[in-house]
Scaffold this motif. Structure first.
Motif, PDB file in Angstrom:
ATOM      1  N   MET B 250       0.830  -1.209   0.000  1.00  0.00           N
ATOM      2  CA  MET B 250       0.000   0.000   0.000  1.00  0.00           C
ATOM      3  C   MET B 250       0.860   1.254   0.000  1.00  0.00           C
ATOM      4  SD  MET B 250      -2.770  -1.360   2.744  1.00  0.00           S
ATOM      5  CE  MET B 250      -3.227   0.242   3.370  1.00  0.00           C
ATOM      6  N   LEU B 251       1.982   1.189   0.692  1.00  0.00           N
ATOM      7  CA  LEU B 251       2.892   2.336   0.730  1.00  0.00           C
ATOM      8  C   LEU B 251       3.500   2.537  -0.650  1.00  0.00           C
ATOM      9  CD1 LEU B 251       4.210   4.411   2.643  1.00  0.00           C
ATOM     10  CD2 LEU B 251       6.110   2.800   2.883  1.00  0.00           C
ATOM     11  N   ALA B 252       3.886   1.409  -1.274  1.00  0.00           N
ATOM     12  CA  ALA B 252       4.567   1.476  -2.569  1.00  0.00           C
ATOM     13  C   ALA B 252       3.657   2.060  -3.642  1.00  0.00           C
ATOM     14  CB  ALA B 252       5.045   0.079  -2.978  1.00  0.00           C
ATOM     15  N   ASP B 253       2.366   1.686  -3.650  1.00  0.00           N
ATOM     16  CA  ASP B 253       1.501   2.183  -4.727  1.00  0.00           C
ATOM     17  C   ASP B 253       0.749   3.459  -4.346  1.00  0.00           C
ATOM     18  OD1 ASP B 253      -0.640   1.457  -3.164  1.00  0.00           O
ATOM     19  OD2 ASP B 253      -1.060  -0.399  -4.261  1.00  0.00           O
ATOM     20  N   GLY B 254       1.064   4.041  -3.203  1.00  0.00           N
ATOM     21  CA  GLY B 254       0.525   5.350  -2.845  1.00  0.00           C
ATOM     22  C   GLY B 254      -0.800   5.326  -2.112  1.00  0.00           C
ATOM     23  N   THR B 255      -1.399   4.146  -1.950  1.00  0.00           N
ATOM     24  CA  THR B 255      -2.688   4.070  -1.264  1.00  0.00           C
ATOM     25  C   THR B 255      -2.556   4.539   0.180  1.00  0.00           C
ATOM     26  OG1 THR B 255      -2.901   2.026  -2.520  1.00  0.00           O
ATOM     27  CG2 THR B 255      -4.698   2.568  -1.002  1.00  0.00           C
ATOM     28  N   PHE B 256      -1.438   4.187   0.797  1.00  0.00           N
ATOM     29  CA  PHE B 256      -1.212   4.562   2.188  1.00  0.00           C
ATOM     30  C   PHE B 256      -1.304   6.083   2.339  1.00  0.00           C
ATOM     31  CE2 PHE B 256       1.517   5.583   5.823  1.00  0.00           C
ATOM     32  CZ  PHE B 256       1.040   4.710   6.776  1.00  0.00           C
ATOM     33  N   ASP B 257      -0.621   6.804   1.431  1.00  0.00           N
ATOM     34  CA  ASP B 257      -0.617   8.263   1.531  1.00  0.00           C
ATOM     35  C   ASP B 257      -1.995   8.843   1.243  1.00  0.00           C
ATOM     36  OD1 ASP B 257       1.982   8.470   2.332  1.00  0.00           O
ATOM     37  OD2 ASP B 257       2.763   8.424   0.272  1.00  0.00           O
ATOM     38  N   GLU B 258      -2.756   8.148   0.365  1.00  0.00           N
ATOM     39  CA  GLU B 258      -4.120   8.614   0.097  1.00  0.00           C
ATOM     40  C   GLU B 258      -4.965   8.575   1.374  1.00  0.00           C
ATOM     41  OE1 GLU B 258      -6.006   6.464  -3.124  1.00  0.00           O
ATOM     42  OE2 GLU B 258      -4.251   6.858  -4.413  1.00  0.00           O
ATOM     43  N   ILE B 259      -4.796   7.511   2.106  1.00  0.00           N
ATOM     44  CA  ILE B 259      -5.555   7.394   3.354  1.00  0.00           C
ATOM     45  C   ILE B 259      -5.105   8.468   4.344  1.00  0.00           C
ATOM     46  CG2 ILE B 259      -5.989   5.899   5.349  1.00  0.00           C
ATOM     47  CD1 ILE B 259      -5.849   3.521   3.384  1.00  0.00           C
ATOM     48  N   VAL B 260      -3.796   8.666   4.413  1.00  0.00           N
ATOM     49  CA  VAL B 260      -3.267   9.692   5.322  1.00  0.00           C
ATOM     50  C   VAL B 260      -3.853  11.057   4.978  1.00  0.00           C
ATOM     51  CG1 VAL B 260      -1.190  10.922   6.044  1.00  0.00           C
ATOM     52  CG2 VAL B 260      -1.119   8.430   5.759  1.00  0.00           C
ATOM     53  N   ALA B 261      -4.011  11.291   3.668  1.00  0.00           N
ATOM     54  CA  ALA B 261      -4.474  12.601   3.220  1.00  0.00           C
ATOM     55  C   ALA B 261      -5.855  12.947   3.768  1.00  0.00           C
ATOM     56  CB  ALA B 261      -4.495  12.639   1.685  1.00  0.00           C
ATOM     57  N   ASN B 262      -6.643  11.917   4.101  1.00  0.00           N
ATOM     58  CA  ASN B 262      -7.965  12.186   4.662  1.00  0.00           C
ATOM     59  C   ASN B 262      -7.897  12.723   6.087  1.00  0.00           C
ATOM     60  OD1 ASN B 262      -9.209  11.253   2.354  1.00  0.00           O
ATOM     61  ND2 ASN B 262      -9.295   9.137   3.114  1.00  0.00           N
ATOM     62  N   TYR B 263      -6.724  12.614   6.693  1.00  0.00           N
ATOM     63  CA  TYR B 263      -6.615  12.990   8.102  1.00  0.00           C
ATOM     64  C   TYR B 263      -5.629  14.138   8.313  1.00  0.00           C
ATOM     65  CZ  TYR B 263      -9.384   8.852   8.908  1.00  0.00           C
ATOM     66  OH  TYR B 263     -10.405   7.940   8.903  1.00  0.00           O
TER      67      TYR B 263
END
Lengths: 253, 276, 250
Positions: B250-263
């Motif tokens: 998830m970190l590698a494909d950017g999903t992790f950061d997308e989730i972080v962006a919500n917070y």
């Protein structure tokens, strides 16, 4: 045949011998009164006869059937549950405190035992119950609850309840003691009417005049033994034993 | 008497049977638990404190959401597991984990100082413990807390930080250090003037400051810095590795950061540390 | 200072309504299980079964010496009554919250059993039902023991069996007598359902606490309080009707 026979009955509460070798028999149609001072054992005798207490020794026989039979040492051995259940159908008991079921109406107090225990048809039982209530002068109280009745009325209901089981013999345990003096008359009258119909009865009572009038046999008990017994005239009017005289003397004063 | 005995036995049996209901379903659960069968894992139960926003909280719709729950949901989506969100009482989290009623503690769970008690994932959030005081309080630095009443959550990382040797002197200077079941009560106490300061994880502090407006402020200097990770039952490395693998994807494909962006409201973007 | 946002209140009401459903479920099922179970416990508590009693001879009935007293105590020992007494003492003497924790985590810590998810609710029910059964048992016992012995004797002479006597004569009268103390327990149970929060079973109080955390507000707890009050108002009303319905005799 004797309706009730008690032979050599003994009963102890701890070290206290309440009944000592009591024997008596009651024939059909006979009215027996048991008199005596309190603590004389007369109520215990009645409770033994109605299976509310167990005798330590002796026989208890209803219509030839043994409820309890003395073994070789005289110890009372009771019959099995099933036989006792059948024997119970032979007698009824009227309590000093009525012991009506307070949550049942008058009608249900009288009709539930014959329907539930006697397994008799409902409409027949109800019909008979109405006749009994009429006899007791309580026709208008069918749907009343015990708490709505006077003591005398409650006691008449309890007599009706006992009669509804069609017992061969009816016991009364001081049936008027819990009543106000002015109410005893109505109960005594009911018992006299029953005597006139040749109902077999054993009455434990303090009412000497009544005992003399209604019964054809009187037993005087004291200290757990039968002191004297016989026809009412003999026992009440010309007692032979000193203790009987002393007891009756207290009543006549 | 026989009747009473029979009745009593019936009672004893019914109690046993009731208790048995719990055990009856147990073999199925065993299948899920044993590593050998983990290929067949169908559910993933996370234990979290539903009174710990923004990491885990109850939404108006009655569902559970939060940063950690979003992450767990994404892991489950990728693994084909069904996510079961099990709110727990923070005081009994060890019992919950040990008894198998949850698979992991995933809820702003501080690994610092607890490394020996759980099998942890890689840390994913840098967290600081901060002090929160009333906006008009005269407390400006940690030194001003001498003689004051400080409150923190029972069994929390803030509590362990305060009880650690590094901070022994500071903690000793407090009038008392009180423990409370949840931070919401702590903020109520602070507002009511019962307590003077709250020691709390910075993420929670920022959420509370955000929601409650300008009644409170944070002391500038943090008490300590620590890291959040996902806690698994000691020795359950297989499940840990599976979750870690997916998190790394998830970190590698950017999903992790997308989730972080919500917070970002709660400054989580400045706090995440996975892969950094 | 205290500005109440009504749209916020409506939101809270909706969510608490769901929690209320869970609370009502705990309440109803606890009553369903604990009331009959309490009767069994009451029977056990009143058990006079003494297996060594037959060894007792006349002389030992009024012991004077210490040895005699010990002998009498041993021979008169009533194991069922003894066990049930201890059971009741523990359940009434320890916090319900602790009992819930023991029921839920006990299987793991005692037997190493892994707990399925559904056990959380079952544990809540077992904990509440067993605890309340102990209280109900003592209420039943006091009710049964308050029925005059004459009622048993009248039934016995009329030929009622023991079970007929209990079902038809004793139980209905007991039921009437115990309504006031049972009402007390039932009202306490409504409030006690909130203790399920220790197992984080999502009943009303647990949810109220969660909403309070999310909203950073104390309001949900007050709203929950109002819900409990209304719940108990209904319960008290129903119990009053039951009491009245049973008042047809004295």
């Amino acid at each position: 045949m004797k309706v009730l026979e008690i032979n050599h009955c003994n009963k102890k509460f701890g070290d206290n011998e309440v009944l000592k070798d009591i024997s008596l028999s009651v024939s059909e149609g006979q009215v027996v009164s048991v008199i005596g001072p309190s603590g004389s054992g007369k109520s215990t005798l009645l409770r033994c006869a109605t299976l509310l207490e167990t005798m330590d020794g002796g026989d208890l026989v209803y219509l030839g059937e043994y409820a309890a039979k003395a073994d070789a040492e005289g110890k009372a051995v009771y019959s099995d549950k099933e036989s006792l259940k059948n024997i119970k159908k032979n007698f009824g008991l009227v309590f000093q405190n009525f012991n009506l079921f307070p949550h049942y109406s008058v009608m249900r107090n009288i009709t539930e035992p014959p329907i539930l225990i006697g397994k008799r048809p409902k409409d027949e039982v109800y019909r008979e119950a109405r006749v009994l209530l009429e006899k007791m002068g309580l026709s208008d109280k069918e749907d009343a609850y015990p708490f709505q009745l006077s003591g005398g009325q409650q006691q008449r209901v309890s007599i009706a309840r006992a009669l509804a089981m069609k017992p061969k013999i009816l016991f009364f345990d001081e049936p008027t003691s819990a009543l106000d003096p002015e109410l005893t008359g109505e109960i005594l009258k009911v018992i006299k009417d029953l005597a006139a119909e040749h109902m077999t009865m054993v009455i434990v009572t303090h009412e000497m005049a009544f005992a003399r009038d209604v019964s054809n046999h009187i037993i005087f008990m004291d200290g757990g033994v039968i002191i004297e017994e016989g026809a009412p005239q003999d026992v009440i009017n010309s007692p032979q034993q000193e203790r009987t005289k002393a007891f009756l003397g207290r009543f006549q004063q | 008497m026989k009747k009473y005995l029979a009745l009593f036995l019936t009672m004893a049996m019914s109690v046993t049977m009731l208790a048995g209901c719990g055990g009856g379903e147990q073999p199925a659960q065993d299948n899920v638990e044993t590593p050998a069968d983990s290929a067949e894992r169908t559910t993933f139960t996370i234990g979290f404190d539903a009174e710990y926003p923004p990491y885990g909280y109850r939404t108006d719709a009655g569902d559970y959401e939060g940063f950690d729950i979003d992450l767990a949901q994404e892991v489950c989506n990728r693994r084909g597991w069904e996510l079961i969100k099990q709110p727990i009482d923070w005081n009994t989290k060890d019992m919950e984990l040990n008894s198998g009623s949850i698979d992991c503690i995933w809820n702003g769970f501080t690994m610092t100082g607890r490394e020996d008690s759980y099998t942890f994932s890689e840390p994913y959030v840098d967290n600081s413990i901060v002090f929160v005081v009333l906006a008009d309080s005269d407390i400006q630095t940690a030194a001003d807390l001498a003689g004051k009443v400080v409150v923190t959550q029972a069994d929390s990382s803030a509590l362990s930080a305060l009880e650690s040797e590094d901070n022994a002197e500071l903690t000793a200077s407090f009038a008392t250090l009180e423990q409370i079941a949840d931070y919401n009560s702590a903020f109520m106490n602070l507002e009511a003037g019962v307590d003077d300061a709250i020691a709390v994880d910075i993420g929670v502090a920022q959420y509370q400051l955000q929601s409650r407006g300008d009644k409170f402020r944070m002391l500038e200097e943090p008490l300590s810095t620590e890291q959040y990770a996902i806690g698994f039952k000691q020795g359950n490395t297989e499940l840990r590795d599976q979750v870690q693998e997916t998190l790394d994807e998830m970190l590698a494909d950017g999903t992790f950061d997308e989730i972080v962006a919500n917070y970002t409201d709660y400054n989580l973007d400045q706090m995440v540390c996975l892969g950094k | 200072m205290i500005g109440i946002d009504f749209s916020q209140v409506w939101g809270i009401l909706g969510q608490l309504g769901e929690g209320m459903g869970a609370s009502v479920m705990i309440f109803a099922l606890t009553l369903l299980f604990s009331m009959p179970l309490g009767l069994l416990v009451a029977f056990g508590r009143m058990s006079k079964w003494a297996p060594l009693h037959f060894l007792e001879k006349e002389e030992t009935k009024q012991p004077v010496s210490l040895g005699g007293r010990i002998k009498a105590a041993v021979l008169g020992f009533k194991p069922i009554q003894f066990i049930v007494k201890i059971f009741i003492a523990i359940l009434r003497g320890t916090p319900l919250m602790l009992q819930l924790i023991v029921v839920f985590y006990g299987p793991y810590y005692l037997f190493g059993m892994q707990l399925p998810r559904s056990y959380r609710f079952i544990a809540v029910l077992i904990g509440f039902s067993v605890n309340y059964a102990a209280y109900f048992a003592e209420i039943y016992r006091s009710g049964i023991e308050s029925i005059p012995v004459g009622q048993y004797e009248a039934a016995a002479v009329l030929g009622y069996s023991k079970s007929q006597t209990f079902r038809r004569i004793i139980f209905p009268q007991m039921a009437k007598r115990i309504v006031p103390p049972v009402t007390n327990e039932v009202i306490t149970l409504v409030k006690d359902t909130s203790l399920a929060f220790v197992l984080t079973y999502e009943e009303m109080f647990t949810i109220a606490k969660q909403i309070a955390a999310k909203e950073a507000s104390i309001l949900p707890l007050f709203v929950a309080g109002v819900f409990y009050f209304i719940f108990n108002f209904v319960v008290a009303f129903v119990m009053e009707r039951i009491e009245k319905a049973m008042n047809y005799y004295r």
